[in-house]
Design a protein around this motif. Structure first.
Motif, PDB file in Angstrom:
ATOM      1  N   UNK A  42       0.812  -1.218   0.000  1.00 54.21           N
ATOM      2  CA  UNK A  42       0.000   0.000   0.000  1.00 54.21           C
ATOM      3  C   UNK A  42       0.845   1.267   0.000  1.00 54.21           C
ATOM      4  N   UNK A  43       2.148   1.118   0.220  1.00 54.10           N
ATOM      5  CA  UNK A  43       2.993   2.305   0.366  1.00 54.10           C
ATOM      6  C   UNK A  43       3.152   3.119  -0.920  1.00 54.10           C
ATOM      7  N   UNK A  44       3.236   2.518  -2.104  1.00 50.32           N
ATOM      8  CA  UNK A  44       3.373   3.351  -3.307  1.00 50.32           C
ATOM      9  C   UNK A  44       2.257   4.384  -3.450  1.00 50.32           C
ATOM     10  N   UNK A  45       1.009   3.993  -3.202  1.00 49.81           N
ATOM     11  CA  UNK A  45      -0.102   4.943  -3.310  1.00 49.81           C
ATOM     12  C   UNK A  45       0.007   6.036  -2.249  1.00 49.81           C
ATOM     13  N   UNK A  46       0.425   5.664  -1.042  1.00 50.27           N
ATOM     14  CA  UNK A  46       0.602   6.667   0.011  1.00 50.27           C
ATOM     15  C   UNK A  46       1.716   7.641  -0.355  1.00 50.27           C
ATOM     16  N   UNK A  47       2.797   7.116  -0.914  1.00 51.36           N
ATOM     17  CA  UNK A  47       3.919   7.966  -1.310  1.00 51.36           C
ATOM     18  C   UNK A  47       3.514   8.929  -2.427  1.00 51.36           C
ATOM     19  N   UNK A  48       2.669   8.468  -3.341  1.00 55.68           N
ATOM     20  CA  UNK A  48       2.203   9.349  -4.412  1.00 55.68           C
ATOM     21  C   UNK A  48       1.420  10.522  -3.831  1.00 55.68           C
ATOM     22  N   UNK A  49       0.575  10.242  -2.839  1.00 49.75           N
ATOM     23  CA  UNK A  49      -0.181  11.316  -2.188  1.00 49.75           C
ATOM     24  C   UNK A  49       0.744  12.252  -1.419  1.00 49.75           C
ATOM     25  N   UNK A  50       1.714  11.666  -0.726  1.00 47.68           N
ATOM     26  CA  UNK A  50       2.662  12.489   0.023  1.00 47.68           C
ATOM     27  C   UNK A  50       3.460  13.389  -0.914  1.00 47.68           C
ATOM     28  N   UNK A  51       3.895  12.836  -2.044  1.00 45.09           N
ATOM     29  CA  UNK A  51       4.668  13.621  -2.998  1.00 45.09           C
ATOM     30  C   UNK A  51       3.893  14.800  -3.539  1.00 45.09           C
ATOM     31  N   UNK A  52       2.594  14.646  -3.715  1.00 43.91           N
ATOM     32  CA  UNK A  52       1.769  15.735  -4.241  1.00 43.91           C
ATOM     33  C   UNK A  52       1.743  16.937  -3.303  1.00 43.91           C
ATOM     34  N   UNK A  53       1.969  16.693  -2.004  1.00 52.27           N
ATOM     35  CA  UNK A  53       2.014  17.789  -1.034  1.00 52.27           C
ATOM     36  C   UNK A  53       3.350  18.524  -1.043  1.00 52.27           C
ATOM     37  N   UNK A  54       4.322  17.998  -1.765  1.00 52.87           N
ATOM     38  CA  UNK A  54       5.676  18.557  -1.863  1.00 52.87           C
ATOM     39  C   UNK A  54       6.317  18.829  -0.497  1.00 52.87           C
ATOM     40  N   UNK A  55       6.357  17.815   0.378  1.00 50.48           N
ATOM     41  CA  UNK A  55       6.990  18.021   1.678  1.00 50.48           C
ATOM     42  C   UNK A  55       8.510  18.023   1.549  1.00 50.48           C
ATOM     43  N   UNK A  56       9.177  18.629   2.504  1.00 53.16           N
ATOM     44  CA  UNK A  56      10.636  18.587   2.526  1.00 53.16           C
ATOM     45  C   UNK A  56      11.134  17.290   3.156  1.00 53.16           C
ATOM     46  N   UNK A  57      10.292  16.640   3.970  1.00 53.97           N
ATOM     47  CA  UNK A  57      10.663  15.370   4.601  1.00 53.97           C
ATOM     48  C   UNK A  57       9.466  14.433   4.590  1.00 53.97           C
ATOM     49  N   UNK A  58       9.705  13.174   4.248  1.00 51.59           N
ATOM     50  CA  UNK A  58       8.682  12.134   4.357  1.00 51.59           C
ATOM     51  C   UNK A  58       9.167  11.106   5.375  1.00 51.59           C
ATOM     52  N   UNK A  59       8.375  10.880   6.423  1.00 47.06           N
ATOM     53  CA  UNK A  59       8.696   9.897   7.461  1.00 47.06           C
ATOM     54  C   UNK A  59       7.958   8.597   7.150  1.00 47.06           C
ATOM     55  N   UNK A  60       8.690   7.488   7.180  1.00 47.51           N
ATOM     56  CA  UNK A  60       8.143   6.189   6.774  1.00 47.51           C
ATOM     57  C   UNK A  60       8.254   5.192   7.923  1.00 47.51           C
ATOM     58  N   UNK A  61       7.135   4.503   8.189  1.00 45.47           N
ATOM     59  CA  UNK A  61       7.188   3.376   9.121  1.00 45.47           C
ATOM     60  C   UNK A  61       6.163   2.351   8.653  1.00 45.47           C
ATOM     61  N   UNK A  62       6.639   1.294   8.043  1.00 43.35           N
ATOM     62  CA  UNK A  62       5.753   0.270   7.487  1.00 43.35           C
ATOM     63  C   UNK A  62       6.466  -1.076   7.489  1.00 43.35           C
ATOM     64  N   UNK A  63       5.670  -2.143   7.509  1.00 46.13           N
ATOM     65  CA  UNK A  63       6.252  -3.485   7.449  1.00 46.13           C
ATOM     66  C   UNK A  63       5.770  -4.420   8.526  1.00 46.13           C
ATOM     67  N   UNK A  64       5.258  -3.881   9.644  1.00 47.59           N
ATOM     68  CA  UNK A  64       4.803  -4.770  10.719  1.00 47.59           C
ATOM     69  C   UNK A  64       3.647  -5.647  10.252  1.00 47.59           C
ATOM     70  N   UNK A  65       2.743  -5.083   9.450  1.00 48.35           N
ATOM     71  CA  UNK A  65       1.591  -5.873   8.992  1.00 48.35           C
ATOM     72  C   UNK A  65       1.975  -6.923   7.949  1.00 48.35           C
ATOM     73  N   UNK A  66       3.129  -6.762   7.326  1.00 48.70           N
ATOM     74  CA  UNK A  66       3.607  -7.783   6.391  1.00 48.70           C
ATOM     75  C   UNK A  66       4.053  -9.031   7.130  1.00 48.70           C
ATOM     76  N   UNK A  67       4.511  -8.847   8.366  1.00 43.79           N
ATOM     77  CA  UNK A  67       4.920  -9.987   9.201  1.00 43.79           C
ATOM     78  C   UNK A  67       3.769 -10.487  10.056  1.00 43.79           C
ATOM     79  N   UNK A  68       2.874  -9.585  10.460  1.00 43.02           N
ATOM     80  CA  UNK A  68       1.738  -9.950  11.305  1.00 43.02           C
ATOM     81  C   UNK A  68       0.585 -10.443  10.435  1.00 43.02           C
ATOM     82  N   UNK A  69       0.595 -11.738  10.149  1.00 40.52           N
ATOM     83  CA  UNK A  69      -0.452 -12.360   9.338  1.00 40.52           C
ATOM     84  C   UNK A  69      -1.115 -13.479  10.150  1.00 40.52           C
ATOM     85  N   UNK A  70      -2.113 -14.090   9.544  1.00 41.29           N
ATOM     86  CA  UNK A  70      -2.819 -15.169  10.251  1.00 41.29           C
ATOM     87  C   UNK A  70      -1.887 -16.336  10.550  1.00 41.29           C
TER      88      UNK A  70
END
Length: 306
Positions: A127-155
């Motif tokens: 899901x991160x590419x779509x989030x990054x596209x939205x973040x980029x549209x805001x033209x921030x000077x810094x993007x903070x990323x924290x993702x991956x826990x749900x990729x390991x936390x599965x059934x």
């Protein structure tokens, strides 16, 4: 007449000698000032060496912040049960106790108008590419990323995101950002230590009851089971988290405007005080504050944390 001619000849010789010396010094000075990459004399066979591309300096005081990621960045279960609480987000929240990364960098007033939270509870790296596209549209000077826990936390452990797919999704996320905001800096937080979470939370009877609802079953199912199968399952999840963190660090290192925390979040020795007392999984207010402090330390460091 002869004496006069002799003196004139001597004077002209002296002037010529001084002029030659001055020209010689000027020529040497010009060569020294131009440096080793200046063109050689006409007809020279020496090839000029290209100047190396300068590495952009990391700005330790960016003036706008966007955040992407999952429920941790949304402040889930930190204020009320089973709800997002973005005001306590480590990245962009306004809560005075947390003192988010945005507040620490921008101040309270500017953080309200120059920070954006595009994270989504339940999000995985896909899901991160779509989030990054939205973040980029805001033209921030810094993007903070924290993702991956749900990729390991599965059934189950077998349902975890493959490492190759995780890498491909993160690479695509950075490409999406660069299309809209090529100069934005990126700070990547590592995936937390899920095995430590199991170790800390299993001491609380209420936490174990909540986990039965299906929270991160790959790691937290049957928390008291210590047989070979349960141990192997938890070890597999832990190894996958460590592999994800290596991917985050490696992919980030290939982007000149990206920094990773070099495992700072994964290595943080959190305890029960940093866990939500509703689910014993997500960070509490105190946990969110610790994440904010770790992020601020990494972003404002003059050199990457290695």
């Amino acid at each position: 007449m002869r004496k006069r001619n002799h003196r004139s000849t001597a004077s002209r010789a002296a002037v010529a000698a001084v002029t030659a010396a001055v020209l010689g010094v000027a020529t040497l000075t010009a060569c020294d000032a131009s440096g080793g990459n200046s063109p050689g004399p006409k007809g020279s066979t020496a090839a000029a060496k290209p100047s190396p591309k300068p590495t952009p300096a990391w700005d330790t005081s960016p003036r706008s912040v966007a955040a992407v990621g999952d429920s941790i960045t949304r402040g889930f279960d930190a204020c009320t049960v089973l709800s997002d609480c973005p005001e306590v987000s480590w990245a962009t929240g306004s809560d005075a106790q947390v003192k988010s990364l945005a507040v620490r960098l921008l101040g309270k007033s500017r953080a309200r108008t120059h920070s954006w939270n595009y994270a989504r509870t339940g999000a995985r790296m896909a899901d991160l590419p779509a989030q990054m596209a939205r973040a980029g549209a805001a033209r921030p000077e810094l993007v903070a990323v924290m993702a991956g826990a749900n990729d390991a936390c599965r059934a189950t452990a077998g349902a975890m995101t493959p490492v190759a797919g995780f890498r491909a999704d993160f690479e695509e996320a950075l490409r999406q950002l660069r299309r809209a905001a090529p100069k934005a800096q990126v700070y990547v937080m590592s995936v937390p230590d899920l095995k430590r979470l199991w170790s800390e939370g299993r001491a609380n009877p209420l936490g174990k009851q909540v986990w039965k609802l299906g929270i991160c079953s790959s790691m937290l199912a049957d928390p008291d089971a210590m047989d070979a199968a349960a141990t192997a399952r938890r070890d597999a999840v832990q190894q996958r988290v460590e592999a994800y963190n290596e991917v985050l660090k490696d992919v980030c290192a290939k982007d000149r405007r990206c920094r990773s925390d070099d495992g700072a979040v994964f290595g943080y020795r959190f305890d029960e005080d940093q866990l939500s007392h509703w689910d014993w999984f997500h960070p509490s207010r105190d946990g969110q504050a610790r994440l904010a402090a770790l992020a601020y330390r990494g972003v404002t460091a003059k050199e990457p944390l290695v």
